[in-house]
Design a protein around this motif. Structure first.
Motif, short mmCIF file in Angstrom:
data_model
loop_
_atom_site.label_atom_id
_atom_site.label_comp_id
_atom_site.label_asym_id
_atom_site.label_seq_id
_atom_site.Cartn_x
_atom_site.Cartn_y
_atom_site.Cartn_z
N ASP A 107 0.84 -1.19 0.00
CA ASP A 107 0.00 0.00 0.00
C ASP A 107 0.88 1.25 0.00
OD1 ASP A 107 0.91 0.44 2.60
OD2 ASP A 107 -0.92 -0.29 3.54
N PRO A 108 0.30 2.45 -0.15
CA PRO A 108 1.12 3.68 -0.22
C PRO A 108 2.05 3.87 0.97
CG PRO A 108 -1.10 4.13 -0.98
CD PRO A 108 -1.12 2.73 -0.45
N TRP A 109 1.59 3.53 2.19
CA TRP A 109 2.44 3.68 3.37
C TRP A 109 3.68 2.80 3.26
CZ3 TRP A 109 3.00 6.55 7.71
CH2 TRP A 109 3.82 6.04 8.71
N GLN A 110 3.51 1.58 2.79
CA GLN A 110 4.64 0.66 2.67
C GLN A 110 5.63 1.15 1.62
OE1 GLN A 110 2.02 -2.68 1.95
NE2 GLN A 110 2.67 -3.67 3.83
N VAL A 111 5.12 1.61 0.47
CA VAL A 111 6.00 2.13 -0.58
C VAL A 111 6.76 3.35 -0.09
CG1 VAL A 111 6.07 3.14 -2.89
CG2 VAL A 111 4.55 1.20 -2.44
N ALA A 112 6.04 4.26 0.59
CA ALA A 112 6.68 5.46 1.12
C ALA A 112 7.73 5.11 2.17
CB ALA A 112 5.63 6.39 1.72
N SER A 113 7.48 4.07 2.95
CA SER A 113 8.44 3.64 3.98
C SER A 113 9.74 3.17 3.35
CB SER A 113 7.83 2.52 4.83
OG SER A 113 6.71 2.98 5.54
N ILE A 114 9.64 2.50 2.20
CA ILE A 114 10.85 2.05 1.50
C ILE A 114 11.65 3.24 1.00
CG2 ILE A 114 11.70 0.79 -0.52
CD1 ILE A 114 9.18 -1.00 -0.26
N ILE A 115 10.96 4.20 0.37
CA ILE A 115 11.65 5.39 -0.15
C ILE A 115 12.30 6.18 0.98
CG2 ILE A 115 11.35 7.58 -1.37
CD1 ILE A 115 9.01 6.24 -2.88
N ALA A 116 11.54 6.37 2.05
CA ALA A 116 12.07 7.15 3.18
C ALA A 116 13.25 6.45 3.83
CB ALA A 116 10.96 7.39 4.20
N ALA A 117 13.20 5.12 3.92
CA ALA A 117 14.31 4.37 4.52
C ALA A 117 15.57 4.52 3.68
CB ALA A 117 13.93 2.89 4.65
N TYR A 118 15.41 4.53 2.35
CA TYR A 118 16.57 4.74 1.48
C TYR A 118 17.11 6.16 1.62
CZ TYR A 118 19.42 5.77 -2.55
OH TYR A 118 20.46 6.19 -3.34
N ALA A 119 16.22 7.15 1.64
CA ALA A 119 16.63 8.56 1.62
C ALA A 119 17.16 9.04 2.96
CB ALA A 119 15.44 9.44 1.20
N LYS A 120 16.76 8.39 4.05
CA LYS A 120 17.15 8.84 5.38
C LYS A 120 18.67 8.82 5.54
CE LYS A 120 16.11 8.13 10.28
NZ LYS A 120 15.36 7.29 11.26
N GLY A 121 19.22 9.92 5.99
CA GLY A 121 20.66 10.01 6.22
C GLY A 121 21.47 10.36 5.00
N LYS A 122 20.84 10.45 3.83
CA LYS A 122 21.58 10.78 2.60
C LYS A 122 21.54 12.27 2.29
CE LYS A 122 21.41 6.24 0.44
NZ LYS A 122 20.94 5.51 1.61
#
Length: 258
Positions: A96-111
């Motif tokens: 769902d959108p929350w899960q997809v957003a969680s993947i993107i945010a996990a990648y982007a975090k700290g970069k």
């Protein structure tokens, strides 16, 4: 400046859709795929910003999905992105959108991405939730449905399309995330030289489990076409006769409903 643009590969809307064998999505066996239309506006605006800032910036394009999404990433690279990131997840359509957003945010975090571009919504799901959820998870300022974009002195000036065609202007300090709408720009066509250059650009492949260490809850859904309805009746003949026949048919239909 570090810029990230998120894209999704979707079926061409002119395709003939069929439900897959498991009944949870459509079959992609005979479908043509392309970059989501709204994401193309996001890529174009990100490339324009990259060109404005010159060598002081780096533009990364990210997409989640099976191996075929690399074709969408390559097009974005040919449009002017510097490097690609492919988060490998053949089951992304089940998230769902929350899960997809969680993947993107996990990648982007700290970069330390200063600006993140996404499309307003995807053409296959149409939730319009992924971009704003990424902003919330990262704690970034956010503006949606952009039809105008300017950047200067560490701030974004965004013109938004609101209800009734009204245009609203907001200013955001970076880091910020914006979602892009029809009317923002005209996406460029990749030239042959840029297509050749894109073949030499890096596409980093990362397993979704390496990005999101805590797997979200699974979503079970069913996907099916609408029920078929009976065909219409075409009446031909004289107007006087047609009116009597129409009244008779309506009486019959009414009695059935009772």
């Amino acid at each position: 400046m570090k810029i990230l643009v998120c894209i999704k590969q979707v079926p061409d809307m002119e395709s003939r859709f069929k439900v897959n064998s498991s009944g949870d999505w459509f079959s992609d066996a005979d479908l043509a795929f392309r970059i989501n239309e709204y994401d193309e506006y996001a890529v174009e605006q990100a490339v324009q910003l990259r060109e404005q800032l010159g060598d002081s910036s780096e533009l990364t394009v990210l997409s989640i999905g099976p191996d075929r999404v690399q074709e969408a990433i390559k097009k974005a690279l040919a449009m002017g992105c510097d490097r690609g990131v492919h988060i490998q997840d053949p089951d992304v359509h089940k998230k769902d959108p929350w899960q997809v957003a969680s993947i993107i945010a996990a990648y982007a975090k700290g970069k330390n991405f200063d600006i993140i571009f996404t499309g307003f919504q995807s053409q296959d799901r149409g939730s319009a939730q992924v971009g704003v959820t990424v902003a919330e998870l990262l704690g970034h300022a956010c503006a949606t449905t952009l039809v105008g974009f300017e950047y200067a002195d560490g701030a974004v000036k965004a013109k938004r399309e609101l209800e009734g065609g009204v245009k609203g202007v907001v200013r955001l300090k970076v880091p910020a995330l914006v979602t892009c709408q029809l009317g923002l720009n005209i996406p460029r066509y990749p030239t042959l030289p840029n297509i050749m250059k894109a073949k030499k650009k890096e596409i980093e492949a990362i397993g979704v489990a390496d990005v999101l260490t805590e797997q979200p809850l699974s979503v079970t859904a069913s996907f099916y076409p609408p029920a078929k309805k009976g065909g219409g009746i075409v009446l031909e003949g004289d107007v006087a006769d047609l009116s009597d026949r129409l009244i008779s048919i309506l009486k019959d239909k009414t009695s059935v409903l009772r």
